[in-house]
Design a protein around this motif. Structure first.
Motif, short mmCIF file in Angstrom:
data_model
loop_
_atom_site.label_atom_id
_atom_site.label_comp_id
_atom_site.label_asym_id
_atom_site.label_seq_id
_atom_site.Cartn_x
_atom_site.Cartn_y
_atom_site.Cartn_z
N LEU A 1 0.75 -1.32 0.01
CA LEU A 1 0.08 0.13 0.03
C LEU A 1 0.79 1.33 -0.08
CD1 LEU A 1 -3.03 1.29 0.39
CD2 LEU A 1 -2.41 1.18 2.94
N GLN B 1 0.12 5.40 0.34
CA GLN B 1 -0.60 6.39 0.40
C GLN B 1 -0.08 7.62 0.00
OE1 GLN B 1 -1.22 8.27 4.41
NE2 GLN B 1 -3.13 7.44 4.71
N SER C 1 -2.39 10.65 -7.29
CA SER C 1 -2.22 9.04 -6.94
C SER C 1 -1.85 8.61 -8.57
CB SER C 1 -3.83 8.67 -6.95
OG SER C 1 -4.76 9.25 -7.60
N ALA D 1 -3.19 4.77 -3.23
CA ALA D 1 -4.52 5.21 -2.46
C ALA D 1 -4.40 6.55 -2.03
CB ALA D 1 -5.10 4.05 -1.64
N ARG E 1 -5.82 9.22 1.11
CA ARG E 1 -6.06 9.00 2.36
C ARG E 1 -7.59 8.78 2.37
NH1 ARG E 1 -3.96 15.34 3.09
NH2 ARG E 1 -5.61 16.20 1.79
N GLU F 1 -8.20 3.66 0.95
CA GLU F 1 -7.35 2.49 0.94
C GLU F 1 -8.09 1.23 1.09
OE1 GLU F 1 -5.33 5.76 3.63
OE2 GLU F 1 -6.99 4.64 3.53
N TYR G 1 -1.47 -6.07 4.23
CA TYR G 1 -0.59 -5.72 3.29
C TYR G 1 0.83 -6.13 3.82
CZ TYR G 1 -3.93 -2.73 0.74
OH TYR G 1 -5.01 -2.15 0.16
N VAL H 1 3.63 -1.18 3.93
CA VAL H 1 2.69 0.30 3.68
C VAL H 1 3.84 1.20 3.75
CG1 VAL H 1 1.12 1.72 4.80
CG2 VAL H 1 0.89 -0.72 5.08
N ALA I 1 -4.16 3.92 7.77
CA ALA I 1 -3.32 3.21 6.72
C ALA I 1 -2.48 2.24 7.51
CB ALA I 1 -2.50 4.11 5.92
#
Length: 650
Positions: free
Chosen positions: A361, A363, A429, A466, A468, A471, A478, A481, A508
């Motif tokens: 992930l 963010q 993103s 992703a 905020r 996600e 995950y 991260v 997250a």
């Protein structure tokens, strides 16, 4: 004595926010019971309006003739006495109208849904399966004393487990809320689970699936008939579990045992419509009126809840075993470019996770490709020549376009230096996905943001970029991260930006599998230390201590006044006279507003809340009456009041 019905008129006019006596004709005597919708004549307006019968009584011996009820709209008593008491108390605290709150709480009448409910039999009280009750008791045992506190009707603050569930693709926090609800339902009482958005609702419903026999979804996104049918179901005496958004805090569930508010720092729980009562405040009022338990749960602690903990109004209930994600504060190492967006340590963690077969992930702060453009020569932010809005680029090489009006500007030039060259000041993103796609060839890239919603990802190699709050959940969690753009997030000029960033990053981080690294890139200071040590309540305590000498919320309450200059100044002068303990530093402003008029802020202690709210409400009513008398001259009510504004924004 003449039998009368005391009616609350459904009207936004502040001068009508009281009970009016109406005579009850003999033909309506049996149907005009407390709680039903009625139509009544309004003499001042010369028309018939709707309202609710709040109570029945006898007419006062004043000799004044009373108007008769016009009709009973429905014989179903949709306004229960507890709901009216809650609406009245919440409105008085916020200097607003009870009818405004009831408009949020009670859906519009749908005849077909009402007829179906009247024809149906009362649902039986469903029993909780023994295995579900045992599962719930096992989870509650992770918080020593939680079951006893729920039974005693206490107010609690819980730090939710920061990990994914081992059984379902939901967060462990959703299973904790589900366990509280199942345990309460097994005791024969209802539970209200108040969550910010639909994604949270889906997780809680998934955690409850197969474990609770009676779950009601109270969601404003559903159709009118569905919402009204749900509301009628809650009027029946059978206990149930209610899952919904901020208005669920007013749901008239039978024998409420506990109200759970998840993530009260989310702005979606702040009601934007008048009188703007936050779900947290409504839940506190409801708990005080009904004596049910109240739980504030989250991965972080807001300063509002921490203030309640500090004064002893809410009890902090820790878990038996403290758990936390493995957070790493990543920074550029010696020899690396200071402008590197992903440091080598975070890059290596992502590569290792993908090689191990799991998702990663990433963010980011904003959606899109290049959400912010500046002049390449002088760094002046690019603005639209038509409306002054900021410019953005949807993809590489595309002409810039305005984020406000949508106009494209292929021949853009800087207003400062007349340069025609643009520079991307930030990466959204989509641009981040492009960059990572080049760095990780043959790896699946998934973009999750407002335009590309994704609810879950499978356990296989993938880079999930992703924004905020968007996600998706990952099967098994995950394997790494990476939190980017943290320094940009902290630059926002907001009083609570530190709290907000800590909440975004914490949510997250809890999506990571146990033991998986969570890299916070390029951030240091108190917020980063709180995330790394997983001590969010301590950060909230420090923030609260810093705001006390500065008279900043939530250490004090804040009221915002907007309107014409003479009206606002007169209201402030009368307020100082009515509440002499307000010092000269209590008022900030008035300052001019772009749309005309002025705005002022009034800071006051919680002990002065009742007096300040009553005076401001009286000022709003007086101004409304004055504007009504002068309506033929084209004037209107110019005074607007809102209490408990979260930001000191003049």
């Amino acid at each position: 004595m003449t039998s009368v019905a005391r009616v609350l008129i459904d009207s936004p006019l502040p001068q009508l926010d009281r009970l009016f006596d109406y005579a009850v004709p003999a033909e309506l005597d049996a149907d005009a019971v407390p709680g039903v919708r009625v139509k009544v004549p309004l003499r001042t307006a010369g028309r018939v309006v709707e309202g609710y019968v709040v109570e029945r009584g006898e007419a006062e011996t004043s000799g004044r003739p009373l108007s008769d009820l016009d009709s009973v709209v429905s014989t179903v008593p949709v306004l229960t006495p507890p709901l009216y008491a809650l609406a009245r108390r919440a409105a008085d605290r916020a200097a607003g109208s009870a009818s405004d709150i009831l408009r949020l709480a009670i859906p519009k009448r749908m005849v077909r849904a009402e007829k179906a409910w009247l024809a149906a039999e009362t649902p039986p009280v469903a029993a909780v399966p023994p295995e579900a009750a045992a599962w719930a008791s096992g989870l509650l045992a992770g918080y020593p004393g939680l079951a006893e506190a729920l039974a005693a009707g206490e107010r609690l603050a819980l730090d939710a487990p920061p990990r994914p569930s081992t059984e379902r693709v939901v967060g462990a926090w959703a299973e904790l809320l589900a366990a509280i609800a199942v345990h309460t339902l097994a005791a024969g009482r209802s539970t209200l689970l108040v969550v910010p958005d639909q994604r949270d609702e889906d997780q809680v419903l998934a955690a409850l699936e197969g474990r609770a026999p009676e779950v009601v979804r109270d969601d404003a996104r559903r159709s009118g008939p569905e919402r009204y049918a749900t509301y009628l179901r809650l009027l029946t005496p059978a206990p149930c579990i209610v899952v919904g958004n901020r208005s669920t805090v007013y749901a008239p569930a039978s024998q409420t045992g506990v109200v759970v508010v998840w993530d009260d720092g989310d702005p979606l729980l702040a009601e934007p419509l008048s009188p703007g009562v936050h779900a947290r405040d409504a839940a506190l009022i409801r708990q005080e009126l009904e004596g049910s338990a109240l739980v504030f749960a989250g991965h972080t602690r807001t300063t509002d809840v921490e203030r309640l903990v500090q004064i002893g109004w809410v009890r902090d209930l820790p878990a038996a075993r403290r758990a936390s994600p493995r957070v790493v504060l990543s920074a550029t190492r010696e020899g690396e470019s200071r402008g590197a967006r992903v440091p080598s340590a975070a890059f290596a963690a992502a590569r290792e996770a993908i090689a191990g077969g799991g998702p990663v992930l990433v963010q980011v702060a904003r959606p899109g490709y290049a959400p912010v453009l500046v002049c390449a020569d002088c760094r002046t932010p690019a603005r639209c020549r038509h409306c002054g809005g900021p410019m953005r680029a949807r993809r590489a090489g595309a002409a810039p376009e305005c984020t406000w009006c949508g106009r494209s500007a292929p021949n853009w030039s800087c207003t400062n230096c007349e340069s025609t060259k643009l520079r991307m000041a930030s990466a959204g993103s989509e641009r981040t996905a492009d960059e990572l796609g080049r760095a990780f060839p043959n790896t699946r890239i998934i973009v999750a943001d407002g335009e590309h919603p994704v609810s879950r990802v499978e356990h296989r190699p993938a880079l999930v970029v992703a924004t905020r709050g968007a996600e998706p959940a990952a099967v098994g969690g995950y394997r790494a991260v990476i939190l980017l753009d943290g320094d940009r997030m902290l630059m926002a000029e907001q009083l609570r930006i530190g709290e907000s960033c800590l909440r975004w990053w914490s949510h997250a981080a809890t999506l990571a599998a146990p033991g998986a690294p969570v890299h916070l890139v390029g951030v240091s200071g108190p917020v980063a230390r709180a995330l790394a040590t997983w001590t969010q309540p301590a950060y909230a305590r420090a923030e609260l201590a810093d705001r006390v000498p500065l008279h900043m919320p939530p250490a004090v309450r804040v009221a915002a006044l907007e309107g014409a200059v003479p009206v606002v100044e007169a209201t402030l002068a009368e307020l100082r006279t009515a509440v002499p303990s307000l010092g000269p530093e209590a008022v900030l402003g008035p300052v001019p507003q772009a749309e005309g008029g002025v705005r002022a802020l009034v800071r006051f202690d919680y002990g002065h809340g009742k007096a300040v709210a009553e005076h401001l409400r009286a000022a709003v009513v007086a101004e409304a009456l004055r504007a009504r008398r002068a309506r033929e001259r084209g004037t209107r009510n110019t005074l607007r009041v809102r209490l408990d504004v979260p930001e000191l924004d003049l």
